[in-house]
Design a protein around this motif. Structure first.
Motif, mmCIF file in Angstrom:
data_model
loop_
_atom_site.group_PDB
_atom_site.id
_atom_site.type_symbol
_atom_site.label_atom_id
_atom_site.label_comp_id
_atom_site.label_asym_id
_atom_site.label_seq_id
_atom_site.Cartn_x
_atom_site.Cartn_y
_atom_site.Cartn_z
ATOM 1 N N TYR A 114 0.839 -1.204 0.000
ATOM 2 C CA TYR A 114 0.000 0.000 0.000
ATOM 3 C C TYR A 114 0.875 1.256 0.000
ATOM 4 O O TYR A 114 0.632 2.204 -0.752
ATOM 5 C CB TYR A 114 -0.904 -0.005 1.225
ATOM 6 C CG TYR A 114 -1.606 1.312 1.493
ATOM 7 C CD1 TYR A 114 -2.687 1.715 0.718
ATOM 8 C CD2 TYR A 114 -1.177 2.148 2.528
ATOM 9 C CE1 TYR A 114 -3.336 2.932 0.956
ATOM 10 C CE2 TYR A 114 -1.811 3.363 2.776
ATOM 11 C CZ TYR A 114 -2.883 3.738 1.988
ATOM 12 O OH TYR A 114 -3.510 4.940 2.228
ATOM 13 N N LEU A 115 1.910 1.262 0.830
ATOM 14 C CA LEU A 115 2.829 2.400 0.884
ATOM 15 C C LEU A 115 3.553 2.585 -0.453
ATOM 16 O O LEU A 115 3.789 3.719 -0.901
ATOM 17 C CB LEU A 115 3.842 2.201 2.008
ATOM 18 C CG LEU A 115 3.294 2.219 3.441
ATOM 19 C CD1 LEU A 115 4.364 1.779 4.429
ATOM 20 C CD2 LEU A 115 2.774 3.600 3.814
ATOM 21 N N TRP A 164 0.184 2.941 -3.534
ATOM 22 C CA TRP A 164 -0.842 3.968 -3.362
ATOM 23 C C TRP A 164 -0.259 5.295 -2.878
ATOM 24 O O TRP A 164 -0.682 6.351 -3.305
ATOM 25 C CB TRP A 164 -1.922 3.481 -2.401
ATOM 26 C CG TRP A 164 -3.006 2.730 -3.109
ATOM 27 C CD1 TRP A 164 -4.189 3.226 -3.587
ATOM 28 C CD2 TRP A 164 -2.992 1.339 -3.431
ATOM 29 N NE1 TRP A 164 -4.908 2.226 -4.195
ATOM 30 C CE2 TRP A 164 -4.201 1.038 -4.114
ATOM 31 C CE3 TRP A 164 -2.091 0.293 -3.223
ATOM 32 C CZ2 TRP A 164 -4.525 -0.232 -4.565
ATOM 33 C CZ3 TRP A 164 -2.397 -0.970 -3.676
ATOM 34 C CH2 TRP A 164 -3.601 -1.218 -4.343
ATOM 35 N N LEU A 165 0.706 5.213 -1.974
ATOM 36 C CA LEU A 165 1.298 6.443 -1.450
ATOM 37 C C LEU A 165 2.633 6.770 -2.112
ATOM 38 O O LEU A 165 3.231 7.796 -1.803
ATOM 39 C CB LEU A 165 1.485 6.328 0.069
ATOM 40 C CG LEU A 165 0.195 6.131 0.878
ATOM 41 C CD1 LEU A 165 0.501 6.175 2.373
ATOM 42 C CD2 LEU A 165 -0.856 7.176 0.524
ATOM 43 N N HIS A 166 3.092 5.883 -2.986
ATOM 44 C CA HIS A 166 4.302 6.107 -3.789
ATOM 45 C C HIS A 166 5.554 6.317 -2.936
ATOM 46 O O HIS A 166 6.409 7.136 -3.258
ATOM 47 C CB HIS A 166 4.090 7.301 -4.729
ATOM 48 C CG HIS A 166 2.874 7.162 -5.597
ATOM 49 N ND1 HIS A 166 2.771 6.206 -6.581
ATOM 50 C CD2 HIS A 166 1.693 7.836 -5.594
ATOM 51 C CE1 HIS A 166 1.583 6.309 -7.167
ATOM 52 N NE2 HIS A 166 0.914 7.281 -6.591
ATOM 53 N N TYR A 167 5.641 5.557 -1.847
ATOM 54 C CA TYR A 167 6.858 5.550 -1.042
ATOM 55 C C TYR A 167 7.958 4.828 -1.808
ATOM 56 O O TYR A 167 7.707 3.950 -2.626
ATOM 57 C CB TYR A 167 6.624 4.817 0.279
ATOM 58 C CG TYR A 167 5.964 5.619 1.371
ATOM 59 C CD1 TYR A 167 4.932 6.506 1.114
ATOM 60 C CD2 TYR A 167 6.359 5.461 2.696
ATOM 61 C CE1 TYR A 167 4.319 7.227 2.119
ATOM 62 C CE2 TYR A 167 5.757 6.168 3.721
ATOM 63 C CZ TYR A 167 4.737 7.047 3.422
ATOM 64 O OH TYR A 167 4.130 7.750 4.421
ATOM 65 N N THR A 227 8.609 2.480 7.497
ATOM 66 C CA THR A 227 7.283 2.774 8.036
ATOM 67 C C THR A 227 6.582 1.494 8.493
ATOM 68 O O THR A 227 6.002 1.444 9.570
ATOM 69 C CB THR A 227 6.417 3.489 6.974
ATOM 70 O OG1 THR A 227 7.098 4.670 6.539
ATOM 71 C CG2 THR A 227 5.056 3.869 7.537
#
Length: 378
Positions: free
Chosen positions: A246-247, A250-253, A261
């Motif tokens: 997801y990181l 979706w959050l483009h980490y 994280t």
């Protein structure tokens, strides 16, 4: 209580050691801008239980032979534990600091205040903080005996409360607390909190202690709830992997930011550590494990201490060799790096053990324990 060896704990140490090497291999794989995110997840996410579970195993070993109603000789306990942890910590810190000065020419770390920081926070090498935290746990042993005596009166209820408090504390420390105070020294203490705050691992340590004291009940619980334990493990495994992806998607980490994280102190990371501890204990308590797997885990469990202490030094020279050969940390090279670091670290431990039978001072300095000479004909 019987002083028999609990083989499941030995196997847990072994697989945890393999996991720790995986975590540090994952860090080196980031030198490749196009790191394989799935292999990275295997090395950095699935292994996130590795360091916390060592505290479970340490507490289990401490309390398995403890009689909580008997008089506790704190002085004798502390002397023994300081020898097994403080001596190797100091020796390996000197080794890593000397190595750093040798390869870099920088001697500033040997002078205050850097020398004090390196000693207090375990900064000589990135894995030594584990020994600092362990020393704090040992120093507070009388407190743990009191707490465990209280917890075992209602173990499930009390451990559940501590688990909830652990998740809340870790969340605050990981995502809210920042070293932005006006006092320089307070900022230092806060900034390096992961290197010495035992509160990050209090639940897993107390869980190990309670499971050791109530070992027969713990075995029965594991035996009677195998399906629930397995489902709990699969659920948390899916949870921490889902959080990682997801990181990323979706959050483009970046992969590095994602793993920093979705770590072992995150809420799902704490639950994943708990589920993996129960799951591994359940699996390793069975007699049907393949003989080869038993042999590997037993060998790494036996040598986990030295392997843990030496593997960063081994990795330093391995990555220098790879860089010198102009090799990229592709998936294949990363796997080869992992295997080489593992086997070379194990080989070093075997050499130390062999040499220590003739020169016990080697084992005393590097591991805090003394090996006796083998008897003639053995």
């Amino acid at each position: 209580m019987s002083q028999k060896k609990i083989i499941a704990i030995e196997y847990i140490r072994g697989i945890s050691m393999l996991g720790v090497i995986g975590i540090h291999t994952g860090a080196y794989s980031l030198s490749n801008p196009k790191v394989n995110i799935h292999l990275f997840a295997l090395l950095e996410i699935l292994t996130r239980f590795s360091v916390p579970i060592f505290f479970f195993a340490s507490a289990f070993g401490l309390f398995f032979t403890q009689n909580l109603t008997a008089k506790f000789n704190y002085k004798d306990f502390l002397v023994r534990r300081l020898r097994t942890v403080l001596v190797p910590y100091l020796v390996w810190s000197i080794i890593y600091m000397s190595h750093y000065t040798f390869v870099s020419g920088d001697s500033t770390i040997w002078h205050p205040p850097l020398l004090y920081e390196f000693a207090f926070f375990g900064l000589a090498s990135y894995q030594l903080y584990f020994l600092i935290i362990l020393l704090w746990f040992y120093a507070l042993m009388p407190l743990w005996r009191i707490l465990v005596s209280y917890i075992i009166q209602h173990p499930v209820r009390n451990l559940s409360i501590i688990l909830l408090l652990q998740i809340l504390f870790n969340y605050y420390s990981s995502y809210i607390l920042h070293a932005d105070f006006s006092n320089h020294y307070v900022n230092k203490l806060i900034y390096h909190r992961l290197s010495y705050w035992i509160f990050h691992y209090l639940f897993i340590f107390l869980l190990g202690a309670v499971c050791a004291v109530k070992y027969e009940h713990f075995k029965e619980l594991i035996k009677n709830h195998q399906t629930a334990i397995a489902n709990f493990f699969y659920l948390t495994l899916a949870g921490i992997l889902s959080y990682y992806y997801y990181l990323l998607y979706w959050l483009h980490y970046t992969p590095e930011a994602a793993v920093n994280t979705a770590h072992q102190l995150s809420p799902v990371g704490v639950l994943y550590t708990l589920s993996t501890t129960l799951f591994l204990f359940m699996i390793f308590s069975k007699e049907k494990l393949p003989l080869g797997i038993k042999s590997i885990l037993s060998r790494f469990g036996e040598h986990s201490y030295v392997v843990y202490l030496v593997h960063p030094l081994v990795m330093y020279y391995l990555i220098n060799y790879i860089t010198g050969q102009n090799l990229m940390m592709t998936a294949l090279v990363t796997i080869a790096f992992y295997l080489a670091a593992t086997l070379l670290s194990l080989a070093f431990s075997l050499i130390v053990k062999r040499a220590s039978t003739f020169l016990p001072i080697i084992s005393i300095l590097l591991t805090g324990s003394k090996l006796s000479k083998p008897k003639s004909g053995v």
